[in-house]
Design a protein around this motif. Structure first.
Motif, PDB file in Angstrom:
ATOM      1  N   ASN A  41       0.824  -1.216   0.000  1.00  0.00           N
ATOM      2  CA  ASN A  41       0.000   0.000   0.000  1.00  0.00           C
ATOM      3  C   ASN A  41       0.855   1.262   0.000  1.00  0.00           C
ATOM      4  N   THR A  42       1.947   1.239   0.748  1.00  0.00           N
ATOM      5  CA  THR A  42       2.849   2.391   0.767  1.00  0.00           C
ATOM      6  C   THR A  42       3.391   2.673  -0.624  1.00  0.00           C
ATOM      7  N   ALA A  43       3.759   1.615  -1.329  1.00  0.00           N
ATOM      8  CA  ALA A  43       4.288   1.772  -2.687  1.00  0.00           C
ATOM      9  C   ALA A  43       3.237   2.364  -3.618  1.00  0.00           C
ATOM     10  N   ILE A  44       2.042   1.824  -3.581  1.00  0.00           N
ATOM     11  CA  ILE A  44       0.984   2.315  -4.478  1.00  0.00           C
ATOM     12  C   ILE A  44       0.608   3.750  -4.129  1.00  0.00           C
ATOM     13  N   ASP A  45       0.543   4.062  -2.837  1.00  0.00           N
ATOM     14  CA  ASP A  45       0.250   5.436  -2.417  1.00  0.00           C
ATOM     15  C   ASP A  45       1.219   6.427  -3.041  1.00  0.00           C
ATOM     16  N   ALA A  46       2.466   5.992  -3.231  1.00  0.00           N
ATOM     17  CA  ALA A  46       3.510   6.887  -3.738  1.00  0.00           C
ATOM     18  C   ALA A  46       3.628   6.873  -5.262  1.00  0.00           C
ATOM     19  N   GLY A  47       2.739   6.144  -5.940  1.00  0.00           N
ATOM     20  CA  GLY A  47       2.740   6.163  -7.399  1.00  0.00           C
ATOM     21  C   GLY A  47       3.301   4.932  -8.074  1.00  0.00           C
ATOM     22  N   VAL A  48       3.730   3.934  -7.313  1.00  0.00           N
ATOM     23  CA  VAL A  48       4.215   2.683  -7.918  1.00  0.00           C
ATOM     24  C   VAL A  48       3.021   1.965  -8.562  1.00  0.00           C
ATOM     25  N   ASN A  49       3.167   1.585  -9.823  1.00  0.00           N
ATOM     26  CA  ASN A  49       2.082   0.864 -10.488  1.00  0.00           C
ATOM     27  C   ASN A  49       2.552  -0.414 -11.163  1.00  0.00           C
ATOM     28  N   PHE A  50       3.716  -0.927 -10.702  1.00  0.00           N
ATOM     29  CA  PHE A  50       4.247  -2.183 -11.233  1.00  0.00           C
ATOM     30  C   PHE A  50       4.852  -2.950 -10.074  1.00  0.00           C
ATOM     31  N   ILE A  51       4.373  -4.161  -9.851  1.00  0.00           N
ATOM     32  CA  ILE A  51       4.852  -4.978  -8.736  1.00  0.00           C
ATOM     33  C   ILE A  51       5.250  -6.348  -9.265  1.00  0.00           C
ATOM     34  N   ASP A  52       6.438  -6.768  -8.911  1.00  0.00           N
ATOM     35  CA  ASP A  52       6.995  -8.035  -9.377  1.00  0.00           C
ATOM     36  C   ASP A  52       6.986  -9.056  -8.252  1.00  0.00           C
ATOM     37  N   THR A  53       6.454 -10.239  -8.535  1.00  0.00           N
ATOM     38  CA  THR A  53       6.417 -11.308  -7.554  1.00  0.00           C
ATOM     39  C   THR A  53       6.780 -12.624  -8.246  1.00  0.00           C
ATOM     40  N   ALA A  54       6.563 -13.738  -7.580  1.00  0.00           N
ATOM     41  CA  ALA A  54       6.841 -15.057  -8.162  1.00  0.00           C
ATOM     42  C   ALA A  54       6.114 -16.119  -7.361  1.00  0.00           C
ATOM     43  N   ASP A  55       5.822 -17.229  -8.025  1.00  0.00           N
ATOM     44  CA  ASP A  55       5.088 -18.289  -7.338  1.00  0.00           C
ATOM     45  C   ASP A  55       5.889 -18.929  -6.208  1.00  0.00           C
ATOM     46  N   VAL A  56       7.207 -18.843  -6.281  1.00  0.00           N
ATOM     47  CA  VAL A  56       8.029 -19.467  -5.238  1.00  0.00           C
ATOM     48  C   VAL A  56       8.341 -18.533  -4.074  1.00  0.00           C
ATOM     49  N   TYR A  57       7.950 -17.277  -4.168  1.00  0.00           N
ATOM     50  CA  TYR A  57       8.182 -16.370  -3.037  1.00  0.00           C
ATOM     51  C   TYR A  57       7.202 -16.720  -1.920  1.00  0.00           C
TER      52      TYR A  57
END
Length: 328
Positions: A41-57
């Protein structure tokens, strides 16, 4: 926040994004949903609109947390995930269309989504890039509406170049930082030529480039910076960018001299990456909300001078290049 285009996807994404390897807590800690929600939420609040994840995380918990937060927001936020690292042993023969299709469907289930914005092969063995049927699999998944775009996360520059022979590869995720300059020599220009987006990962060399570590710094037994320094568990280049810890500390002290002032080295290390226009986005991780804000403050830094850019190259040539340049 500034935004750049992610290659063929056409996505206009924040140049500083969020990587979620350790989003639920520090490496080795149990996953903490409340902490993950705060970070995202902090990231999106600041304008981040791309988030990278993975099935093994965290066994899919990272994917679930990212999607849960994104779906609760009104902003358009692109989710990129990865597949393939569940294959054990992690060899090319384990990569089959059936298995990869299953992983994509499991990720959709983890995230309770109908479509994945960007699915990425998760550092597959080099031989996989010589198998057209693997890349054709994702065309079928796209036709079925399960994915919007295909990307690859690579260990080797060579793998990134090989990936671009497939027209449906829209992005390449590669380790790029002050201790890993090789991608800028050939991969960047080829990516630009092919309209392939570039995602810079491991931008702080597993924390070395924060400038906060010393010889007394220790890590938990479950932290890859403890158990993978020589590649015991996965590619050595994922840990400290493959740089010997003590050698890296020496190079960091030289880098600090290039950037006197109040800003930490981490900020300049991220700003340095953004000096390369071919890079679509940088994906530093965070285990606390304040780390997100620290990463995003980079947008306020001035461009590096020609002297500083030359100085980074000289530090790399002196300390790092002889040890790692030929390996990745």
């Amino acid at each position: 926040m500034n935004y750049r285009t992610l290659g063929k996807t056409g996505f206009n994404i924040s140049e500083i994004a969020l990587g979620t390897w350790q989003v639920g807590g520090r490496w080795g800690d149990p996953f903490n949903n409340a902490n993950a929600d705060k970070i995202i939420n902090t990231a999106i609040d600041a304008g981040v609109n791309f988030i990278d994840t993975a099935d093994v995380y965290s066994d899919g918990q990272s994917e679930a947390a990212v999607a849960r937060v994104v779906k609760a927001r009104k902003e358009e936020v692109y989710i990129a995930t990865k597949c393939g690292r569940q294959i054990q042993p992690h060899t090319a023969v384990g990569y089959t269309p059936e298995r990869l299709t299953k992983y994509v469907e499991e990720s959709l289930s983890n995230m309770q989504l109908d479509t994945i914005d960007l699915i990425q092969l998760h550092c597959p063995p080099t031989e996989v890039y010589q198998r057209p049927e693997i890349f054709e699999t994702f065309e079928r998944l796209k036709e079925q509406g399960k994915i919007r775009n295909l990307g690859v996360s690579v260990e080797l520059v060579e793998e990134g170049l090989m990936a671009m022979q497939y027209s449906n590869v829209a992005s390449i995720q590669v380790i790029f930082n002050m201790f890993r300059l090789k991608p800028s020599e050939q991969l960047f220009s080829k990516a630009k030529e092919n309209n392939v987006g570039l995602i810079a990962r491991v931008p702080l060399a597993s924390g070395l480039l924060t400038g906060k570590m010393n010889l007394e710094t220790t890590f938990s037994p479950e932290d890859h910076r403890t158990f993978n320094r020589q590649g015991e568990a996965f590619d050595k280049g994922e840990t400290f960018s493959g740089v010997d810890f003590q050698l890296g500390l020496e190079a960091v002290e030289e880098l600090k001299r290039l950037f006197p002032g109040q800003e930490p080295l981490a900020a300049w290390a991220l700003r340095w990456i953004l000096m390369f226009p071919e890079v679509s986005t940088v994906i530093p991780g965070a285990s606390r909300p304040d780390q997100v804000l620290s990463n995003l403050a980079v947008a306020n830094l001035p461009a590096l001078t020609a002297e500083q850019m030359k100085g980074v190259q000289q530090v790399y040539d002196k300390f790092i290049k002889p040890e790692v340049h030929s390996l990745w």
